[in-house]
Design a protein around this motif. Structure first.
Motif, PDB file in Angstrom:
ATOM      1  N   LYS A 117       0.822  -1.211   0.000  1.00  0.00           N
ATOM      2  CA  LYS A 117       0.000   0.000   0.000  1.00  0.00           C
ATOM      3  C   LYS A 117       0.855   1.260   0.000  1.00  0.00           C
ATOM      4  O   LYS A 117       0.650   2.176  -0.783  1.00  0.00           O
ATOM      5  CB  LYS A 117      -0.844   0.015   1.282  1.00  0.00           C
ATOM      6  CG  LYS A 117      -2.281  -0.303   1.076  1.00  0.00           C
ATOM      7  CD  LYS A 117      -3.104  -0.063   2.331  1.00  0.00           C
ATOM      8  CE  LYS A 117      -2.578  -0.746   3.555  1.00  0.00           C
ATOM      9  NZ  LYS A 117      -3.547  -0.887   4.649  1.00  0.00           N
ATOM     10  N   PHE A 122       3.363   6.330  -2.508  1.00  0.00           N
ATOM     11  CA  PHE A 122       4.512   7.236  -2.418  1.00  0.00           C
ATOM     12  C   PHE A 122       4.416   8.359  -3.458  1.00  0.00           C
ATOM     13  O   PHE A 122       4.620   9.537  -3.139  1.00  0.00           O
ATOM     14  CB  PHE A 122       5.824   6.465  -2.606  1.00  0.00           C
ATOM     15  CG  PHE A 122       7.036   7.347  -2.551  1.00  0.00           C
ATOM     16  CD1 PHE A 122       7.520   7.814  -1.340  1.00  0.00           C
ATOM     17  CD2 PHE A 122       7.679   7.757  -3.715  1.00  0.00           C
ATOM     18  CE1 PHE A 122       8.623   8.653  -1.286  1.00  0.00           C
ATOM     19  CE2 PHE A 122       8.786   8.596  -3.671  1.00  0.00           C
ATOM     20  CZ  PHE A 122       9.255   9.035  -2.449  1.00  0.00           C
ATOM     21  N   PRO A 124       1.623   9.487  -5.251  1.00  0.00           N
ATOM     22  CA  PRO A 124       0.509  10.403  -4.930  1.00  0.00           C
ATOM     23  C   PRO A 124       0.810  11.321  -3.742  1.00  0.00           C
ATOM     24  O   PRO A 124       0.424  12.490  -3.757  1.00  0.00           O
ATOM     25  CB  PRO A 124      -0.636   9.435  -4.606  1.00  0.00           C
ATOM     26  CG  PRO A 124      -0.342   8.222  -5.421  1.00  0.00           C
ATOM     27  CD  PRO A 124       1.154   8.117  -5.482  1.00  0.00           C
ATOM     28  N   GLU A 125       1.518  10.834  -2.738  1.00  0.00           N
ATOM     29  CA  GLU A 125       1.866  11.678  -1.590  1.00  0.00           C
ATOM     30  C   GLU A 125       2.715  12.870  -2.039  1.00  0.00           C
ATOM     31  O   GLU A 125       2.522  13.988  -1.591  1.00  0.00           O
ATOM     32  CB  GLU A 125       2.664  10.873  -0.545  1.00  0.00           C
ATOM     33  CG  GLU A 125       1.811   9.926   0.281  1.00  0.00           C
ATOM     34  CD  GLU A 125       2.624   9.140   1.309  1.00  0.00           C
ATOM     35  OE1 GLU A 125       2.079   8.782   2.342  1.00  0.00           O
ATOM     36  OE2 GLU A 125       3.823   8.876   1.062  1.00  0.00           O
ATOM     37  N   ASN A 128       0.767  15.569  -3.290  1.00  0.00           N
ATOM     38  CA  ASN A 128      -0.171  16.136  -2.323  1.00  0.00           C
ATOM     39  C   ASN A 128      -1.613  15.700  -2.555  1.00  0.00           C
ATOM     40  O   ASN A 128      -2.544  16.492  -2.441  1.00  0.00           O
ATOM     41  CB  ASN A 128      -0.054  17.667  -2.363  1.00  0.00           C
ATOM     42  CG  ASN A 128      -0.534  18.291  -1.061  1.00  0.00           C
ATOM     43  OD1 ASN A 128      -0.653  17.595  -0.047  1.00  0.00           O
ATOM     44  ND2 ASN A 128      -0.844  19.567  -1.101  1.00  0.00           N
ATOM     45  N   MET A 129      -1.805  14.437  -2.888  1.00  0.00           N
ATOM     46  CA  MET A 129      -3.158  13.938  -3.118  1.00  0.00           C
ATOM     47  C   MET A 129      -3.851  13.741  -1.763  1.00  0.00           C
ATOM     48  O   MET A 129      -3.250  13.237  -0.823  1.00  0.00           O
ATOM     49  CB  MET A 129      -3.077  12.609  -3.860  1.00  0.00           C
ATOM     50  CG  MET A 129      -4.424  12.045  -4.248  1.00  0.00           C
ATOM     51  SD  MET A 129      -4.253  10.373  -4.902  1.00  0.00           S
ATOM     52  CE  MET A 129      -3.694  10.711  -6.550  1.00  0.00           C
ATOM     53  N   PRO A 130      -5.117  14.156  -1.656  1.00  0.00           N
ATOM     54  CA  PRO A 130      -5.828  13.955  -0.385  1.00  0.00           C
ATOM     55  C   PRO A 130      -5.950  12.457  -0.046  1.00  0.00           C
ATOM     56  O   PRO A 130      -6.052  11.634  -0.950  1.00  0.00           O
ATOM     57  CB  PRO A 130      -7.215  14.548  -0.644  1.00  0.00           C
ATOM     58  CG  PRO A 130      -7.110  15.315  -1.902  1.00  0.00           C
ATOM     59  CD  PRO A 130      -5.943  14.808  -2.673  1.00  0.00           C
ATOM     60  N   ARG A 131      -6.006  12.169   1.252  1.00  0.00           N
ATOM     61  CA  ARG A 131      -5.964  10.789   1.703  1.00  0.00           C
ATOM     62  C   ARG A 131      -7.139   9.953   1.171  1.00  0.00           C
ATOM     63  O   ARG A 131      -6.970   8.793   0.778  1.00  0.00           O
ATOM     64  CB  ARG A 131      -5.945  10.739   3.229  1.00  0.00           C
ATOM     65  CG  ARG A 131      -5.678   9.360   3.741  1.00  0.00           C
ATOM     66  CD  ARG A 131      -5.430   9.324   5.225  1.00  0.00           C
ATOM     67  NE  ARG A 131      -5.055   7.977   5.610  1.00  0.00           N
ATOM     68  CZ  ARG A 131      -5.923   7.007   5.830  1.00  0.00           C
ATOM     69  NH1 ARG A 131      -7.214   7.229   5.699  1.00  0.00           N
ATOM     70  NH2 ARG A 131      -5.508   5.800   6.160  1.00  0.00           N
ATOM     71  N   MET A 134      -6.434   8.765  -2.148  1.00  0.00           N
ATOM     72  CA  MET A 134      -5.384   7.738  -2.168  1.00  0.00           C
ATOM     73  C   MET A 134      -5.970   6.369  -1.921  1.00  0.00           C
ATOM     74  O   MET A 134      -5.559   5.386  -2.521  1.00  0.00           O
ATOM     75  CB  MET A 134      -4.331   8.045  -1.098  1.00  0.00           C
ATOM     76  CG  MET A 134      -3.330   9.090  -1.515  1.00  0.00           C
ATOM     77  SD  MET A 134      -1.917   9.056  -0.408  1.00  0.00           S
ATOM     78  CE  MET A 134      -2.122  10.552   0.481  1.00  0.00           C
ATOM     79  N   GLN A 135      -6.967   6.311  -1.016  1.00  0.00           N
ATOM     80  CA  GLN A 135      -7.545   5.005  -0.721  1.00  0.00           C
ATOM     81  C   GLN A 135      -8.215   4.410  -1.945  1.00  0.00           C
ATOM     82  O   GLN A 135      -8.119   3.212  -2.199  1.00  0.00           O
ATOM     83  CB  GLN A 135      -8.535   5.131   0.437  1.00  0.00           C
ATOM     84  CG  GLN A 135      -7.837   4.739   1.711  1.00  0.00           C
ATOM     85  CD  GLN A 135      -8.583   5.129   2.941  1.00  0.00           C
ATOM     86  OE1 GLN A 135      -9.289   6.140   2.956  1.00  0.00           O
ATOM     87  NE2 GLN A 135      -8.420   4.348   3.985  1.00  0.00           N
ATOM     88  N   ILE A 138      -5.429   3.159  -4.310  1.00  0.00           N
ATOM     89  CA  ILE A 138      -4.828   1.885  -3.905  1.00  0.00           C
ATOM     90  C   ILE A 138      -5.684   0.726  -4.398  1.00  0.00           C
ATOM     91  O   ILE A 138      -5.190  -0.203  -5.038  1.00  0.00           O
ATOM     92  CB  ILE A 138      -4.689   1.803  -2.364  1.00  0.00           C
ATOM     93  CG1 ILE A 138      -3.645   2.797  -1.891  1.00  0.00           C
ATOM     94  CG2 ILE A 138      -4.288   0.403  -1.931  1.00  0.00           C
ATOM     95  CD1 ILE A 138      -3.530   2.900  -0.388  1.00  0.00           C
TER      96      ILE A 138
END
Lengths: 582, 252
Positions: A117, A122, A124-125, A128-131, A134-135, A138
């Protein structure tokens, strides 16, 4: 220059990559250039395969696309690139990463996270992608690269194919518009390779994504929209796979592997435009031309196999109920019985992580059985040190850089006989002979680190040969070499076998096994699932696939006819040509 | 082979904020550094081990048991000889020297154990996330966690290289110290070359995934102080205060 790029669906104004007169020379290069006035346009949604021999400039081109060249690797840069309106030479690599994702051959060095995961997020972070988003990413990426259910696995525990798929996923997570993979399948077993190309095919269904793959596996390139062949930093062919891959003789002249099926029909005199490309089409053509396999000649081949087996000497390696359990409790070998006789040439096959490397490490005492016994040259390995067993058996590791350390080729090759305590005249003699055997005479005073991968591989072989072991183990001797270098390496190994050495190779390269090995042992999940003469093992197409292996095209074609041929030459030899029309 | 120190377990400690775990480690270091006598060091050591056990991280100590034992043994031997005392035991060795040696062994080993607990319970990715919140620049924090990541890679590579050279007849078991030291050259050079090549690809892969694109970076891992963090940090502050008080008022 032959160029039928015009014939491609190459809508104007849709170019996502425009390269004009691009030249690049690495700092270390004198005279020659890695890229030489290269011009290339790639349109949105295309699936392009780039091929070419070693050092043709393929990776250089890939690294120019996202600005690693000239920002990360310096050199003399001329010409212009435009990737989605940006000039990678003038942007930060990080900025380009949003538009173009790069996947490298060496998946071990690309993965660095604690679990799958985190590896995927890494990229996207960094952007600055919102969390919450990101989910979603994934979940989607795990589906795309076929790793669902593995989100909490540590990357180092994945198989080679899974690792490379994860590396691809970690790049796709940034949602780039262009993905470029630099030899992504080189270190993978045949089915691992197929997995990568399966993903490529699915990605290609997205008409907005442009896909560039640098590859030397000709069989897999058939799926692409377009093949670009590079040689000496220049484009020498550019067109549809069906056109480019029919140029059998041209591929051979470049030192690239031609497809076996068209090669066969080319030798029979079939016109280029009519050459079938895959086994199924080959079968149809075979029938159409009214060709038959001569039973007598095929019988001769089988007879020769049997005669060769008669010529072997006494058993030189004997395994009885060999089991190996690692300290962490992982049981890598689950009871293997095998006998290798003096003069044999055996290939050990198996998927990544099957236990084949663990197996061969028992042959020279690097690993000792946790149960069962291994007898090499009459010595029970448990009773002797590696140093003693090593006198009779040499082991060439996969990566030559894991053993080369000397300033000169001479010192490198002399290392082993020196340790074995021979006189300096004897050492001199042995070094000369070993270098002669690998065709590297005159390189004595060269710095081994400045040589090409193929040359370093040969030095590694020479440095084992100089100890004059009866048995030689080679782990993946052809990985990372182009077709011409692979041929040279295998011809060298064949010569060693003919001069009396027993040869054991571990490999994924199936054509190499088909054409060179006398015997094959297939390892799957710690057990030996297939064993026998190469012809007999390769007869069983389906069983090989079960062990995650895939025979070469010519073998598959000949299997359709029930007469397993191991090379194009063998198949030609058995073909009765009286009915053919030129 | 699994060479990462992080143990993927689901305990309260694994869920702690990385900052808390960092403070716990640094706080342990500070307290340990203050004392030189057996009794307080034994108490601190017991507390550290208790803390480690509460996060199920102690099995990892098995992997460094040789190091811990060697350090303990060295400390005991050296201090027994070097520290003079009033109660002679045998030759130059005094009872006080032995006790001091044991104390020093516990001191150093406990520090290592505290570090090990941190590494066993903190994901590499958590380190930069937590440290950035402590105003440490992201690149510095990332470099630190990457260095940790490189350790298992280097160990793995050296393992292969050792095997490759042993296959060529390099015998690492025999010879005196000088001879043996020379034998490590065929190991060290390939290790350096391989690590440098690997690091190069790693750096390229990082850049190609947008590393350093901007200073604003989001995090998938959620961190923040919870009840457990507050309790632990409070205990730590109290222990620190107690230690300082004891240090000043008594002669421990």
């Amino acid at each position: 220059m032959h160029n039928d790029a015009e014939g491609l669906d190459n809508p104007r104004g849709q170019e996502v990559i425009r390269i004009k007169d691009l030249s690049f020379q690495y700092k270390a290069q004198k005279g020659e250039k890695a890229l030489d006035d290269l011009t290339l346009d790639i349109s949105k949604g295309q699936f392009v395969v780039i091929m070419g021999p070693s050092r043709a400039g393929k990776s250089t081109l890939a690294n120019c696309l996202n600005g690693l060249i000239p920002n990360f690797m310096k050199g003399k840069y001329e010409g212009e690139i435009n990737v989605l309106g940006k000039n990678p030479a003038k942007e930060k690599v990080g900025t380009m990463a949003k538009d173009i994702g790069l996947v490298f051959q060496d998946f071990e060095s690309q993965l660095f996270s604690t679990n799958t995961k985190l590896e995927i997020v890494f990229g996207p972070e960094n952007f600055n992608m919102p969390r919450a988003e990101m989910q979603k990413i994934i979940a989607r990426i795990l589906q795309v690269v076929n790793l669902a259910g593995m989100e909490d696995r540590q990357p180092s525990t994945l198989s080679g194919g899974q690792k490379q798929r994860l590396a691809i996923g970690s790049v796709l997570a940034i949602q780039p518009k262009i993905v470029c993979m630099d030899e992504p399948t080189t270190d993978l077993d045949p089915i691992g390779k197929l997995g990568i190309f399966q993903i490529a095919k699915e990605l290609h269904e997205d008409k907005d994504l442009t896909l560039i793959i640098i590859e030397h596996e000709t069989e897999e390139a058939l799926e692409a929209d377009r093949i670009v062949v590079i040689n000496d930093g220049k484009i020498v062919r550019d067109g549809k796979p069906q056109t480019v891959l029919r140029e059998v003789e041209y591929f051979e002249s470049l030192g690239l592997m031609p497809l076996q099926v068209p090669k066969y029909f080319n030798r029979l005199g079939v016109a280029q435009a009519d050459l079938p490309l895959n086994p199924a089409a080959g079968m149809a053509k075979f029938r159409e031309l009214g060709l038959v396999i001569e039973a007598g000649k095929y019988g001769e081949l089988v007879q020769k196999d049997a005669e060769r087996e008669q010529s072997y000497g006494d058993p030189i390696i004997t395994l009885r109920g060999l089991e190996h359990t690692y300290a962490n409790g992982n049981k890598a070998l689950k009871g293997i019985n095998l006998e290798i006789r003096d003069g044999e040439f055996i290939a050990i096959l198996g998927h990544n992580g099957s236990g084949k490397t663990t197996l061969v490490k028992h042959f020279n005492g690097l690993l000792k059985p946790t149960s069962g016994e291994v007898i090499v040259n009459g010595k029970e390995t448990k009773q002797h040190t590696i140093f003693e067993i090593g006198k009779g058996i040499g082991y060439v590791f996969q990566n030559p850089d894991h053993q080369i350390f000397s300033d000169t080729v001479y010192a490198e090759v002399a290392f082993s006989p020196k340790l074995r305590g021979f006189s300096s005249e004897e050492i001199d003699h042995r070094v000369k002979e070993a270098l002669k055997a690998v065709d590297m005479e005159g390189y004595e005073q060269e710095d081994p680190f400045s040589l090409t991968k193929g040359e370093r591989q040969r030095i590694a072989v020479a440095s084992v040969l100089s100890a004059q072991p009866k048995i030689i183990i080679l782990d993946e001797p052809t990985t990372g070499l182009d077709f011409k270098e692979q041929r040279q390496m295998m011809e060298l190994i064949k010569k060693l076998n003919e001069s009396g050495h027993t040869i054991i190779i571990v490999t994924h390269t199936m054509w190499v096994v088909a054409e060179y090995a006398h015997k094959v042992a297939v390892i799957k999940d710690g057990l030996m699932t297939m064993y026998g003469r190469t012809r007999d093992v390769f007869k069983e197409d389906e069983k090989l696939v079960e062990s995650f292996l895939k025979p070469p095209h010519i073998v598959t074609l000949s299997n359709y006819l029930g007469k397993t041929s191991l090379s194009v030459d063998e198949f030609l030899y058995c073909t009765q040509r009286n009915a053919e029309k030129r | 082979m699994d060479m990462f120190l992080y143990m993927d377990k689901d305990t309260y400690m694994h869920r702690l904020d990385p900052r808390t775990k960092t403070f716990m480690m640094l706080g342990s270091f500070a307290i340990i550094a203050m004392f030189y006598t057996l009794t307080p060091l034994m108490v601190i050591s017991a507390l550290v081990i208790l803390y480690g056990a509460s996060g199920k991280t102690l099995p990892n100590l098995k992997r460094i048991r040789v190091v811990l034992m060697m350090i303990g043994l060295f400390s005991l031997v050296i201090w027994s000889f070097a520290k003079p005392g009033a109660t002679p035991v045998l030759g130059p060795i005094s009872w006080e020297g032995i006790i001091y040696g044991v104390a020093m062994a516990i001191k150093i080993d406990t520090m290592i154990i505290a570090g090990m607990i941190f590494l066993s319970s903190t994901k590499m990715e958590e380190i930069p996330v937590g440290w950035v919140r402590l105003k440490i620049p992201y690149r510095v924090a990332f470099a630190f966690s990457t260095a940790l990541r490189l350790v298992p890679t280097i160990v793995g590579t050296s393992y292969i290289i050792t095997q490759a050279q042993e296959s060529r007849g390099l015998d690492l078991q025999s010879g005196n110290l000088l001879v043996r030291a020379k034998k490590y050259i065929p190991l060290l050079i390939p290790v350096f070359v391989s690590v440098i090549r690997g690091t190069n690809v790693f750096a390229m892969a990082l850049e190609s995934k947008g590393f350093g694109y901007s200073d604003k970076r989001s995090n998938y891992l959620e961190t923040g102080y919870n009840k457990a963090d507050i309790i632990l940090l409070t205990v730590l502050v109290l222990l620190l205060a107690l230690s300082i008080y004891l240090k000043i008022t008594t002669k421990l």
